[in-house]
Design a protein around this motif. Sequence first.
Motif, PDB file in Angstrom:
ATOM      1  N   GLN A   6      38.002   1.352 -21.788  1.00 35.99           N
ATOM      2  CA  GLN A   6      38.109   0.894 -20.406  1.00 35.99           C
ATOM      3  C   GLN A   6      38.369  -0.593 -20.366  1.00 35.99           C
ATOM      4  O   GLN A   6      38.007  -1.312 -21.301  1.00 35.99           O
ATOM      5  CB  GLN A   6      36.784   1.092 -19.670  1.00 35.99           C
ATOM      6  CG  GLN A   6      36.462   2.473 -19.256  1.00 35.99           C
ATOM      7  CD  GLN A   6      35.141   2.551 -18.535  1.00 35.99           C
ATOM      8  OE1 GLN A   6      34.241   3.237 -19.003  1.00 35.99           O
ATOM      9  NE2 GLN A   6      35.008   1.885 -17.392  1.00 35.99           N
ATOM     10  N   CYS A  23      41.818   2.947 -17.832  1.00 35.00           N
ATOM     11  CA  CYS A  23      41.146   3.787 -18.819  1.00 35.00           C
ATOM     12  C   CYS A  23      42.205   4.475 -19.664  1.00 35.00           C
ATOM     13  O   CYS A  23      43.118   5.100 -19.114  1.00 35.00           O
ATOM     14  CB  CYS A  23      40.280   4.826 -18.123  1.00 35.00           C
ATOM     15  SG  CYS A  23      39.599   6.089 -19.233  1.00 35.00           S
ATOM     16  N   TYR A  25      42.629   6.877 -23.438  1.00 33.11           N
ATOM     17  CA  TYR A  25      41.818   7.718 -24.311  1.00 33.11           C
ATOM     18  C   TYR A  25      42.588   8.131 -25.559  1.00 33.11           C
ATOM     19  O   TYR A  25      43.813   8.092 -25.602  1.00 33.11           O
ATOM     20  CB  TYR A  25      41.352   8.965 -23.553  1.00 33.11           C
ATOM     21  CG  TYR A  25      42.459   9.921 -23.196  1.00 33.11           C
ATOM     22  CD1 TYR A  25      43.158   9.779 -22.006  1.00 33.11           C
ATOM     23  CD2 TYR A  25      42.829  10.960 -24.060  1.00 33.11           C
ATOM     24  CE1 TYR A  25      44.195  10.630 -21.680  1.00 33.11           C
ATOM     25  CE2 TYR A  25      43.864  11.822 -23.745  1.00 33.11           C
ATOM     26  CZ  TYR A  25      44.551  11.649 -22.548  1.00 33.11           C
ATOM     27  OH  TYR A  25      45.572  12.497 -22.241  1.00 33.11           O
ATOM     28  N   LEU A  33      39.124  14.992 -18.214  1.00 32.98           N
ATOM     29  CA  LEU A  33      38.825  13.573 -18.020  1.00 32.98           C
ATOM     30  C   LEU A  33      38.002  13.383 -16.762  1.00 32.98           C
ATOM     31  O   LEU A  33      38.170  14.120 -15.772  1.00 32.98           O
ATOM     32  CB  LEU A  33      40.125  12.772 -17.937  1.00 32.98           C
ATOM     33  CG  LEU A  33      41.039  12.871 -19.156  1.00 32.98           C
ATOM     34  CD1 LEU A  33      42.366  12.145 -18.879  1.00 32.98           C
ATOM     35  CD2 LEU A  33      40.370  12.279 -20.385  1.00 32.98           C
ATOM     36  N   TRP A  35      35.606  10.415 -14.219  1.00 30.90           N
ATOM     37  CA  TRP A  35      35.034   9.130 -13.853  1.00 30.90           C
ATOM     38  C   TRP A  35      33.633   9.397 -13.303  1.00 30.90           C
ATOM     39  O   TRP A  35      33.453  10.221 -12.397  1.00 30.90           O
ATOM     40  CB  TRP A  35      35.874   8.402 -12.796  1.00 30.90           C
ATOM     41  CG  TRP A  35      37.031   7.682 -13.381  1.00 30.90           C
ATOM     42  CD1 TRP A  35      38.331   8.100 -13.437  1.00 30.90           C
ATOM     43  CD2 TRP A  35      37.003   6.387 -14.007  1.00 30.90           C
ATOM     44  NE1 TRP A  35      39.111   7.150 -14.056  1.00 30.90           N
ATOM     45  CE2 TRP A  35      38.325   6.095 -14.415  1.00 30.90           C
ATOM     46  CE3 TRP A  35      35.995   5.437 -14.252  1.00 30.90           C
ATOM     47  CZ2 TRP A  35      38.663   4.905 -15.065  1.00 30.90           C
ATOM     48  CZ3 TRP A  35      36.340   4.261 -14.891  1.00 30.90           C
ATOM     49  CH2 TRP A  35      37.653   4.010 -15.282  1.00 30.90           C
ATOM     50  N   ALA A  64      42.440   9.290  -9.430  1.00 32.02           N
ATOM     51  CA  ALA A  64      42.863   9.040 -10.812  1.00 32.02           C
ATOM     52  C   ALA A  64      43.759  10.192 -11.221  1.00 32.02           C
ATOM     53  O   ALA A  64      43.465  11.349 -10.910  1.00 32.02           O
ATOM     54  CB  ALA A  64      41.665   8.930 -11.747  1.00 32.02           C
ATOM     55  N   HIS A  74      43.605   6.075 -15.050  1.00 33.84           N
ATOM     56  CA  HIS A  74      43.207   4.864 -14.332  1.00 33.84           C
ATOM     57  C   HIS A  74      42.603   5.206 -12.971  1.00 33.84           C
ATOM     58  O   HIS A  74      43.132   6.046 -12.234  1.00 33.84           O
ATOM     59  CB  HIS A  74      44.412   3.945 -14.109  1.00 33.84           C
ATOM     60  CG  HIS A  74      45.116   3.588 -15.385  1.00 33.84           C
ATOM     61  ND1 HIS A  74      44.465   3.302 -16.561  1.00 33.84           N
ATOM     62  CD2 HIS A  74      46.464   3.447 -15.644  1.00 33.84           C
ATOM     63  CE1 HIS A  74      45.339   3.008 -17.495  1.00 33.84           C
ATOM     64  NE2 HIS A  74      46.561   3.095 -16.970  1.00 33.84           N
ATOM     65  N   LEU A  75      41.544   4.524 -12.624  1.00 33.78           N
ATOM     66  CA  LEU A  75      40.861   4.735 -11.345  1.00 33.78           C
ATOM     67  C   LEU A  75      41.404   3.758 -10.316  1.00 33.78           C
ATOM     68  O   LEU A  75      41.524   2.562 -10.606  1.00 33.78           O
ATOM     69  CB  LEU A  75      39.360   4.510 -11.514  1.00 33.78           C
ATOM     70  CG  LEU A  75      38.492   4.760 -10.270  1.00 33.78           C
ATOM     71  CD1 LEU A  75      38.473   6.249  -9.910  1.00 33.78           C
ATOM     72  CD2 LEU A  75      37.067   4.251 -10.514  1.00 33.78           C
ATOM     73  N   CYS A  90      34.526   5.827 -17.511  1.00 29.23           N
ATOM     74  CA  CYS A  90      35.546   6.829 -17.796  1.00 29.23           C
ATOM     75  C   CYS A  90      35.029   7.674 -18.957  1.00 29.23           C
ATOM     76  O   CYS A  90      34.362   7.146 -19.866  1.00 29.23           O
ATOM     77  CB  CYS A  90      36.847   6.127 -18.178  1.00 29.23           C
ATOM     78  SG  CYS A  90      38.252   7.223 -18.422  1.00 29.23           S
TER      79      CYS A  90
END
Lengths: 111, 116
Positions: A6, A23, A25, A33, A35, A64, A74-75, A90
């Motif tokens: 993150q 974020c 991964y 995934l 949040w 997201a 991504h948030l 995340c």
Amino acid sequence: GNSVTQMEGPVTLSEEAFLTINCTYTATGYPSLFWYVQYPGEGLQLLLKATKADDKGSNKGFEATYRKETTSFHLEKGSVQVSDSAVYFCALNVGAQKLVFGQGTRLTINP
Amino acid sequence: KAGVTQTPRYLIKTRGQQVTLSCSPISGHRSVSWYQQTPGQGLQFLFEYFSETQRNKGNFPGRFSGRQFSNSRSEMNVSTLELGDSALYLCASSLAVGGQGAGELFFGEGSRLTVL
């Protein structure tokens, strides 16, 4: 192995500003995934999730999108409020109920 | 519906002692997971129990152990405490019915352990 990265915080914004918390991964297989959010003095709460590529999770104005090509989740929120101040995590699910979390991003919203 | 309840909320121990933490999941939830949260390492998975069986285990030494009872309540134990065990220990429960809801955890507020 499985990992989540993150953007480092803390992040400080003014009320009504646009928020993005990055974020990315690394995972074997096809993870789900998530949040999660931790408000001051409270336990973690699930904010939103996406289970497959191109899915968009949304809740409380946050969104997201699961991007497999960029391995990102991504948030975003269009207009943050003071009440959004919290730590955001995340995470990815690697089987059963095991989650791998990012380091967390502390968000502070000033009025 | 009551949430996940963890006891005790705060405790202080000295090196070499052992500690037992308790977790009562949401009614109907059969999966209970434990996580350790520290400023340096963040949130790390300890283990998960489902129907009294350990289903998953993280990379922690054998000093960390847990169990689950027939009513789904869970305990974790840390023996021979070290200074580095100081952390917030979080319990989470979930329905975990087949693949549905995988990763959707409901967390308690945690037990904060300080080792002196």
